[in-house]
Scaffold this active site. Structure first.
Site, PDB file in Angstrom:
ATOM      1  N   SER A 146       0.821  -1.216   0.000  1.00 31.91           N
ATOM      2  CA  SER A 146       0.000   0.000   0.000  1.00 31.91           C
ATOM      3  C   SER A 146       0.855   1.267   0.000  1.00 31.91           C
ATOM      4  O   SER A 146       1.793   1.412   0.802  1.00 31.91           O
ATOM      5  CB  SER A 146      -0.928   0.008   1.217  1.00 31.91           C
ATOM      6  OG  SER A 146      -1.647   1.226   1.276  1.00 31.91           O
ATOM      7  N   LYS A 165     -14.023  -3.899   1.988  1.00 28.72           N
ATOM      8  CA  LYS A 165     -14.958  -2.813   1.717  1.00 28.72           C
ATOM      9  C   LYS A 165     -16.409  -3.195   1.981  1.00 28.72           C
ATOM     10  O   LYS A 165     -17.210  -2.366   2.404  1.00 28.72           O
ATOM     11  CB  LYS A 165     -14.774  -2.302   0.288  1.00 28.72           C
ATOM     12  CG  LYS A 165     -13.416  -1.652   0.058  1.00 28.72           C
ATOM     13  CD  LYS A 165     -13.262  -1.157  -1.362  1.00 28.72           C
ATOM     14  CE  LYS A 165     -11.875  -0.555  -1.582  1.00 28.72           C
ATOM     15  NZ  LYS A 165     -11.691  -0.047  -2.954  1.00 28.72           N
ATOM     16  N   PRO A 186     -20.376 -12.591 -18.690  1.00 26.94           N
ATOM     17  CA  PRO A 186     -21.417 -11.562 -18.763  1.00 26.94           C
ATOM     18  C   PRO A 186     -22.452 -11.632 -17.651  1.00 26.94           C
ATOM     19  O   PRO A 186     -22.975 -10.599 -17.220  1.00 26.94           O
ATOM     20  CB  PRO A 186     -22.050 -11.815 -20.138  1.00 26.94           C
ATOM     21  CG  PRO A 186     -20.923 -12.386 -20.958  1.00 26.94           C
ATOM     22  CD  PRO A 186     -20.155 -13.254 -19.995  1.00 26.94           C
ATOM     23  N   TYR A 245      -2.184   0.606 -10.968  1.00 24.15           N
ATOM     24  CA  TYR A 245      -1.008   1.477 -10.964  1.00 24.15           C
ATOM     25  C   TYR A 245       0.267   0.710 -10.630  1.00 24.15           C
ATOM     26  O   TYR A 245       1.358   1.180 -10.891  1.00 24.15           O
ATOM     27  CB  TYR A 245      -1.180   2.665 -10.002  1.00 24.15           C
ATOM     28  CG  TYR A 245      -1.638   2.306  -8.622  1.00 24.15           C
ATOM     29  CD1 TYR A 245      -0.741   1.903  -7.645  1.00 24.15           C
ATOM     30  CD2 TYR A 245      -2.990   2.377  -8.283  1.00 24.15           C
ATOM     31  CE1 TYR A 245      -1.167   1.575  -6.373  1.00 24.15           C
ATOM     32  CE2 TYR A 245      -3.422   2.059  -7.009  1.00 24.15           C
ATOM     33  CZ  TYR A 245      -2.511   1.655  -6.057  1.00 24.15           C
ATOM     34  OH  TYR A 245      -2.939   1.324  -4.796  1.00 24.15           O
TER      35      TYR A 245
END
Length: 282
Positions: free
Chosen positions: A21, A71, A157, A220
């Site tokens: 992190s 989360k 899908p 990233y």
């Protein structure tokens, strides 16, 4: 919650894995620039230990940043939730105040701000690659940017059914396609939410690149991602999600300071500059 508290407070980022992190680096840079005597650490916490760890926090611990896989658990733990948390079912920021846990999803605002900085303050249509939790935040962000049509490209899908339902709530027409069967229409922006290292077959990636406008890849680490390489091979532009990382962290700090993730920090442009410099190791 008022102005930012002057006393020394503690904040952390939790997740599993967590060693990679970059949040401590950018949060600490912001606190130093603001002149706030706050600390910010990292802790490895998995889904099974989240509730116990939360209950063991001492009084000085006022806020948490949450990453994978916490989360959803943070959403359930929150006493109150902001609009973006309610829409996405995900909380990446918890603030302890007045005996309550206030939950926020600052990923959405971070995406809106950084996508806007790349020339898309408004758009009518876009494409999302991937159908996981990050795709949900991306869809809400695209709606906030004005998108009325979004195509979701998913290897399975059926996994995108929740995005179709969310699109209906947001007034966005969401269609779903397999990677090799995207619609013929081009879009100005493609947001990739694939995990780092995930790749599509070369032919499928090439089709997406030809019709996808700018690739905004939330990844990233390990840049360029496999999809970004396909974009570059086609002569199209691709950018990573480092700007979003900074922008969502700015909104976390706003929430930590005052309970309002939408009100800018004092001298916020300068704060963002030092956070970006810290991210680059300057």
């Amino acid at each position: 919650m008022g102005d930012a508290p002057a006393e020394r407070l503690a904040f952390e980022v939790w997740g599993d894995p967590i060693e990679h992190s970059l949040s401590p680096r950018i949060h600490r840079a912001a606190y130093a620039r603001l002149g706030w005597d706050w600390s910010y650490g990292r802790r490895r916490v998995d889904g099974g230990s989240f509730t116990a760890e939360l209950g063991d926090l001492d009084d000085r611990a006022r806020g948490l940043s949450l990453t994978f896989p916490l989360k959803t658990a943070a959403f359930a733990a929150a006493t109150t939730r902001d609009r973006t948390a309610e829409l996405t079912g995900a909380v990446n920021t918890l603030v302890r105040s007045d005996g309550a846990l206030h939950g926020y999803n600052t990923d959405v605002g971070g995406l809106v701000a950084d996508i806007g900085a790349h020339g898309f303050a408004h758009l009518d249509s876009a494409r999302i690659v991937g159908a996981g939790a990050t795709a949900t935040s991306a869809l809400v962000a695209l709606g906030d940017l004005g998108a009325e049509r979004v195509e979701v490209v998913a290897r399975r899908p059926a996994a995108a059914a929740g995005l179709v339902d969310l699109g209906e709530r947001l007034g966005i027409a969401v269609t779903v396609a397999a990677p090799g069967a995207v619609a013929s229409a081009s879009v100005p922006l493609t947001v990739s939410t694939l995990p780092g290292g995930a790749a599509l077959p070369d032919r499928d990636a090439a089709i997406l690149a030809e019709r996808g406008g700018l690739l905004y890849d939330v990844v990233y680490g390990g840049w360029p991602s496999p999809l970004a390489l396909a974009w570059q091979a086609s002569g199209a532009s691709a950018v990573n999600g480092l700007g979003m990382l900074v922008q969502q962290a700015v909104r976390q700090i706003r929430a930590f300071a005052t309970g309002d993730a939408d009100t800018p920090l004092p001298d916020e442009d300068a704060v963002v500059d030092v956070m970006r410099s810290a991210l680059m190791g300057d």
